[in-house]
Design an enzyme around this catalytic site. Sequence first.
Site, PDB file in Angstrom:
ATOM      1  N   HIS A   1     -10.871 119.314 -10.877  1.00  0.00           N
ATOM      2  CA  HIS A   1      -9.791 119.089 -11.846  1.00  0.00           C
ATOM      3  C   HIS A   1      -8.658 118.251 -11.250  1.00  0.00           C
ATOM      4  O   HIS A   1      -8.478 118.200 -10.035  1.00  0.00           O
ATOM      5  CB  HIS A   1      -9.259 120.407 -12.436  1.00  0.00           C
ATOM      6  CG  HIS A   1      -8.395 121.229 -11.536  1.00  0.00           C
ATOM      7  ND1 HIS A   1      -8.176 122.577 -11.721  1.00  0.00           N
ATOM      8  CD2 HIS A   1      -7.661 120.920 -10.427  1.00  0.00           C
ATOM      9  CE1 HIS A   1      -7.358 123.031 -10.798  1.00  0.00           C
ATOM     10  NE2 HIS A   1      -7.036 122.043 -10.000  1.00  0.00           N
TER      11      HIS A   1
ATOM     12  N   ASP B   1       2.109 119.576 -14.524  1.00  0.00           N
ATOM     13  CA  ASP B   1       1.494 120.735 -15.184  1.00  0.00           C
ATOM     14  C   ASP B   1       2.283 122.007 -14.876  1.00  0.00           C
ATOM     15  O   ASP B   1       3.234 121.991 -14.082  1.00  0.00           O
ATOM     16  CB  ASP B   1       0.022 120.884 -14.769  1.00  0.00           C
ATOM     17  CG  ASP B   1      -0.191 120.831 -13.262  1.00  0.00           C
ATOM     18  OD1 ASP B   1       0.797 120.849 -12.510  1.00  0.00           O
ATOM     19  OD2 ASP B   1      -1.361 120.770 -12.838  1.00  0.00           O
TER      20      ASP B   1
ATOM     21  N   ASN C   1     -12.859 122.451  -8.441  1.00  0.00           N
ATOM     22  CA  ASN C   1     -13.868 122.142  -9.472  1.00  0.00           C
ATOM     23  C   ASN C   1     -13.705 120.706  -9.969  1.00  0.00           C
ATOM     24  O   ASN C   1     -14.217 120.344 -11.015  1.00  0.00           O
ATOM     25  CB  ASN C   1     -13.772 123.129 -10.649  1.00  0.00           C
ATOM     26  CG  ASN C   1     -12.406 123.081 -11.318  1.00  0.00           C
ATOM     27  OD1 ASN C   1     -11.530 122.310 -10.906  1.00  0.00           O
ATOM     28  ND2 ASN C   1     -12.218 123.886 -12.345  1.00  0.00           N
TER      29      ASN C   1
ATOM     30  N   GLU D   1      -9.467 120.520 -16.760  1.00  0.00           N
ATOM     31  CA  GLU D   1     -10.645 121.198 -16.240  1.00  0.00           C
ATOM     32  C   GLU D   1     -11.921 120.419 -16.623  1.00  0.00           C
ATOM     33  O   GLU D   1     -11.885 119.566 -17.525  1.00  0.00           O
ATOM     34  CB  GLU D   1     -10.701 122.616 -16.826  1.00  0.00           C
ATOM     35  CG  GLU D   1      -9.507 123.501 -16.449  1.00  0.00           C
ATOM     36  CD  GLU D   1      -9.572 124.031 -15.010  1.00  0.00           C
ATOM     37  OE1 GLU D   1      -9.926 123.268 -14.092  1.00  0.00           O
ATOM     38  OE2 GLU D   1      -9.238 125.209 -14.818  1.00  0.00           O
TER      39      GLU D   1
HETATM   40  C1  F6R Z   1      -1.029 121.222  -9.265  1.00  0.00           C
HETATM   41  C2  F6R Z   1      -2.187 120.509  -9.794  1.00  0.00           C
HETATM   42  C3  F6R Z   1      -3.561 120.838  -9.315  1.00  0.00           C
HETATM   43  C4  F6R Z   1      -3.668 120.645  -7.801  1.00  0.00           C
HETATM   44  C5  F6R Z   1      -5.080 120.926  -7.314  1.00  0.00           C
HETATM   45  C6  F6R Z   1      -5.173 120.876  -5.809  1.00  0.00           C
HETATM   46  O1  F6R Z   1       0.126 120.752  -9.915  1.00  0.00           O
HETATM   47  O2  F6R Z   1      -2.026 119.670 -10.604  1.00  0.00           O
HETATM   48  O3  F6R Z   1      -4.480 120.003  -9.968  1.00  0.00           O
HETATM   49  O4  F6R Z   1      -3.303 119.335  -7.472  1.00  0.00           O
HETATM   50  O5  F6R Z   1      -5.527 122.167  -7.752  1.00  0.00           O
HETATM   51  O6  F6R Z   1      -4.360 121.862  -5.271  1.00  0.00           O
HETATM   52  P1  F6R Z   1      -3.983 121.848  -3.733  1.00  0.00           P
HETATM   53  O7  F6R Z   1      -3.284 120.587  -3.476  1.00  0.00           O
HETATM   54  O8  F6R Z   1      -3.079 123.056  -3.551  1.00  0.00           O
HETATM   55  O9  F6R Z   1      -5.260 121.955  -2.982  1.00  0.00           O
END
Ligand code: F6R
Length: 244
Positions: free
Chosen positions: A138, A67, A136, A143
């Site tokens: 995701h 992403d 949340n 989302e």
């Molecule tokens: C980032 C991504 C997000 C993160 C998620 C957790 O490329 O795809 O879905 O994996 O927000 O973020 P961290 O690992 O920083 O807690």
Amino acid sequence: MKLNTFPSAAELAAFVADALIAQIRQKPDSVICIASGNSPKLACEGFTEKAKAEGLDTSQFFFVGLDEWVGLEPGTPGSCANDFQKRLFEPLQMPSSRYHLFNGLSDDLRQECFKMDEVIRVKGGIDLMIVGIGMNGHIGFNEPGTSWNNRSHVIKLHETTTSVGQKYFQERKTLDQGITLGFAHLLAAREVILMADGMAKAEVIKAAVEGAPDEAFPATVMQLHENGMICIDAAAASLLKPII
Ligand code: F6R
């Protein structure tokens, strides 16, 4: 789906690093997708260090980005592209022909999605996907409420994602949209590992593992994947019901 709990974040990272090594050893031209963010950071470091120490041939695998934040200049510290650059492409000296990332600055984001879907299709699908989980629920930027049938798409980010996302940047950024692989990619990937560590992730892990599969809580999609594994440390596992 399997659940795998490790005493510490370091042991969790070592397990995921070993999974990457094993994947490339078994299929050198694997297609690999890894999230950016904090969760896979140690595992990526462990992977590149072990690969070098063991003399593993890493010259053939292909990487696809999960992403990107829409609207960030290339190379912005904290962007997904910058994470991949520092964690994989530089340590493994990967030329740009060996990876494909979303360009979040493109003025034709639909075309960006189309290109990504085509690259994955032409490469024969994703072999191993390593993802994190947001506050949340995701995965990537899928989302809550996102259809599980989606391929690459652009999405308006939720308030939780844009406020938590500030942690990646030195100065405040305007974060509004994301561009991401969809769950059709995740469900079609041959193996998926979701990793999370720390107390802050305990509630979302509980919902992902114990909640019924529902698009309203994206990470429950992992329960539908036959080769899906949720890998967590003891702190992230701390709210799970004990298995009797
Ligand atoms: C980032 C991504 C997000 C993160 C998620 C957790 O490329 O795809 O879905 O994996 O927000 O973020 P961290 O690992 O920083 O807690």
